[in-house]
Design a protein around this motif. Structure first.
Motif, PDB file in Angstrom:
ATOM      1  N   GLY A  20       0.814  -1.204   0.000  1.00  0.00           N
ATOM      2  CA  GLY A  20       0.000   0.000   0.000  1.00  0.00           C
ATOM      3  C   GLY A  20       0.846   1.252   0.000  1.00  0.00           C
ATOM      4  N   ASN A  21       0.208   2.383  -0.174  1.00  0.00           N
ATOM      5  CA  ASN A  21       0.906   3.668  -0.196  1.00  0.00           C
ATOM      6  C   ASN A  21       1.260   4.130   1.214  1.00  0.00           C
ATOM      7  OD1 ASN A  21       0.630   3.733  -2.991  1.00  0.00           O
ATOM      8  ND2 ASN A  21      -1.305   4.845  -2.904  1.00  0.00           N
ATOM      9  N   MET A  22       2.314   4.959   1.314  1.00  0.00           N
ATOM     10  CA  MET A  22       2.845   5.338   2.622  1.00  0.00           C
ATOM     11  C   MET A  22       3.087   6.839   2.741  1.00  0.00           C
ATOM     12  SD  MET A  22       5.882   2.550   3.176  1.00  0.00           S
ATOM     13  CE  MET A  22       6.968   3.467   2.069  1.00  0.00           C
ATOM     14  N   GLN A  63       4.963   8.111  -0.600  1.00  0.00           N
ATOM     15  CA  GLN A  63       5.440   7.157  -1.588  1.00  0.00           C
ATOM     16  C   GLN A  63       4.263   6.303  -2.049  1.00  0.00           C
ATOM     17  OE1 GLN A  63       8.954   5.060  -0.440  1.00  0.00           O
ATOM     18  NE2 GLN A  63       9.300   4.208  -2.454  1.00  0.00           N
ATOM     19  N   THR A  64       4.065   6.266  -3.358  1.00  0.00           N
ATOM     20  CA  THR A  64       2.953   5.511  -3.919  1.00  0.00           C
ATOM     21  C   THR A  64       3.469   4.399  -4.817  1.00  0.00           C
ATOM     22  OG1 THR A  64       2.733   6.971  -5.841  1.00  0.00           O
ATOM     23  CG2 THR A  64       1.470   7.552  -3.868  1.00  0.00           C
ATOM     24  N   TYR A  65       2.637   3.379  -4.992  1.00  0.00           N
ATOM     25  CA  TYR A  65       2.990   2.214  -5.786  1.00  0.00           C
ATOM     26  C   TYR A  65       1.847   1.875  -6.735  1.00  0.00           C
ATOM     27  CZ  TYR A  65       6.619   1.485  -2.238  1.00  0.00           C
ATOM     28  OH  TYR A  65       7.697   1.646  -1.400  1.00  0.00           O
ATOM     29  N   PRO A  66       2.154   1.374  -7.934  1.00  0.00           N
ATOM     30  CA  PRO A  66       1.109   0.953  -8.862  1.00  0.00           C
ATOM     31  C   PRO A  66       0.331  -0.242  -8.303  1.00  0.00           C
ATOM     32  CG  PRO A  66       3.230   1.180  -9.981  1.00  0.00           C
ATOM     33  CD  PRO A  66       3.503   1.226  -8.513  1.00  0.00           C
ATOM     34  N   SER A  67      -0.844  -0.503  -8.865  1.00  0.00           N
ATOM     35  CA  SER A  67      -1.638  -1.662  -8.456  1.00  0.00           C
ATOM     36  C   SER A  67      -1.598  -2.780  -9.495  1.00  0.00           C
ATOM     37  CB  SER A  67      -3.091  -1.253  -8.216  1.00  0.00           C
ATOM     38  OG  SER A  67      -3.663  -0.706  -9.398  1.00  0.00           O
ATOM     39  N   PRO A  73       0.012 -13.107  -9.040  1.00  0.00           N
ATOM     40  CA  PRO A  73      -0.022 -11.646  -9.125  1.00  0.00           C
ATOM     41  C   PRO A  73      -0.015 -10.978  -7.751  1.00  0.00           C
ATOM     42  CG  PRO A  73      -2.183 -12.560  -9.610  1.00  0.00           C
ATOM     43  CD  PRO A  73      -1.241 -13.728  -9.514  1.00  0.00           C
ATOM     44  N   ILE A  74       0.546  -9.774  -7.704  1.00  0.00           N
ATOM     45  CA  ILE A  74       0.540  -8.952  -6.505  1.00  0.00           C
ATOM     46  C   ILE A  74      -0.080  -7.603  -6.842  1.00  0.00           C
ATOM     47  CG2 ILE A  74       2.589 -10.098  -5.583  1.00  0.00           C
ATOM     48  CD1 ILE A  74       4.217  -7.631  -6.346  1.00  0.00           C
ATOM     49  N   SER A  75      -0.390  -6.814  -5.825  1.00  0.00           N
ATOM     50  CA  SER A  75      -0.997  -5.504  -6.066  1.00  0.00           C
ATOM     51  C   SER A  75      -0.689  -4.585  -4.887  1.00  0.00           C
ATOM     52  CB  SER A  75      -2.513  -5.646  -6.264  1.00  0.00           C
ATOM     53  OG  SER A  75      -3.099  -4.414  -6.655  1.00  0.00           O
ATOM     54  N   ASN A  76      -1.232  -3.378  -4.936  1.00  0.00           N
ATOM     55  CA  ASN A  76      -1.093  -2.411  -3.850  1.00  0.00           C
ATOM     56  C   ASN A  76      -2.402  -1.680  -3.641  1.00  0.00           C
ATOM     57  OD1 ASN A  76       1.867  -2.183  -2.901  1.00  0.00           O
ATOM     58  ND2 ASN A  76       2.077  -2.144  -5.133  1.00  0.00           N
TER      59      ASN A  76
END
Length: 294
Positions: free
Chosen positions: A123-125, A138-142, A195-198
């Motif tokens: 997840g985003n922080m 800090q953001t991450y793609p999903s 698969p993984i995600s955020n």
């Protein structure tokens, strides 16, 4: 009880000399809107008052269990020990100097339940300094395809925000011979399993500190290329090229400059007014990050 609260989440927290922050970290778990959790704290032979603080919380909160290592064994050993003791259907990570926002567990377990093919998510922080002031985001793609490609350049999710299915994590062993970057091999392992995600909301406050950045990257670089053989990872040409260029640049530049470049590329800075810091909406962050290199 909400339908998803039938699933127990085992939170693994390795701890070493965290007397200044551990109470805040634990209280953030106790304050979660999702209540079906257990917190497994592994004290890695702390020399301050961390042990007594952990014992206090274990006394007042039955969902908390504390294990003490005999001698300092490192993060990898502590994580493996915590995973072995986990009783939940999901395993979540957290550090003893960070804060989980109150909806963190609910949002992550909800994402994994709604998407049964996902093996893990992050997840985003918010990024905090030593005084718990927000200094960035800090953001991450999903999208899994994007995360799969970017692992040769940067981490696809933040290790302390990890939540994974227990059947996946129980089969994995963290490397215990690494003093840093123990998460890199694990990320490649997860991608080999599915698969993984955020989560696309801010769910975590991360205490920013980066020690021995050159050593961390050298281990990361080596682990990436070992993973190509170990897990059958298929890198893109741009991924290989970027990783090699990173190695050259980091080998030549002073560490302070490297850290500044990393912060500039990876952190979205707070929006400031004359009176305070304005927390950006997720759309604002995504729009800004879209204009910056991953």
């Amino acid at each position: 009880m909400k339908y998803q609260e039938k699933f127990l989440i085992s939170i693994i927290m390795p701890v070493y000399n965290s007397q200044e922050s551990i109470s805040t970290a634990i209280e953030s778990v106790i304050s979660q809107t999702y209540k079906n959790w257990e917190l497994i704290c592994i004290n890695d032979a702390s020399t301050d008052n961390t042990k007594s603080i952990l014992q206090y919380y274990q006394t007042i909160e039955k969902r908390i269990r504390v294990y003490n290592n005999r001698g300092q064994r490192g993060v990898g050993y502590s994580l493996n020990k915590g995973i072995t003791q986990a009783k939940g259907q999901f395993i979540a990570r957290m550090d003893g100097d960070d804060i989980s926002l109150e909806n963190r567990l609910a949002q992550q377990v909800g994402l994994l339940i709604k998407n049964p093919r996902l093996v893990a998510c992050g997840g985003n922080m918010e990024i905090m300094d030593e005084r718990n002031n927000t200094i960035g985001y800090q953001t991450y793609p999903s999208d899994n395809d994007q995360l799969y490609k970017m692992i040769m350049k940067v981490s696809p999710l933040s290790h302390p925000t990890l939540m994974a299915r227990v059947k996946i994590m129980k089969k994995y062993k963290y490397k215990t011979n690494l003093s840093t970057a123990e998460d890199v091999d694990m990320f490649f392992y997860l991608l080999s399993q599915g698969p993984i995600s955020n989560v696309q909301d801010f769910i975590y406050k991360y205490s920013w500190h980066l020690l021995d950045v050159k050593k961390t990257f050298y281990i990361t670089f080596l682990t990436r290329f070992i993973a190509i053989i170990k897990y059958g990872y298929i890198p893109t040409f741009s991924g290989i090229l970027t990783s090699i260029l990173q190695l050259i640049v980091i080998s030549l530049m002073p560490e302070k400059i490297i850290i500044k470049i990393f912060e500039t590329v990876r952190f979205y800075r707070p929006l400031r007014t004359k009176e305070n810091i304005v927390f950006p909406t997720i759309n604002t962050v995504i729009a800004a990050i879209g204009k910056r290199p991953i």
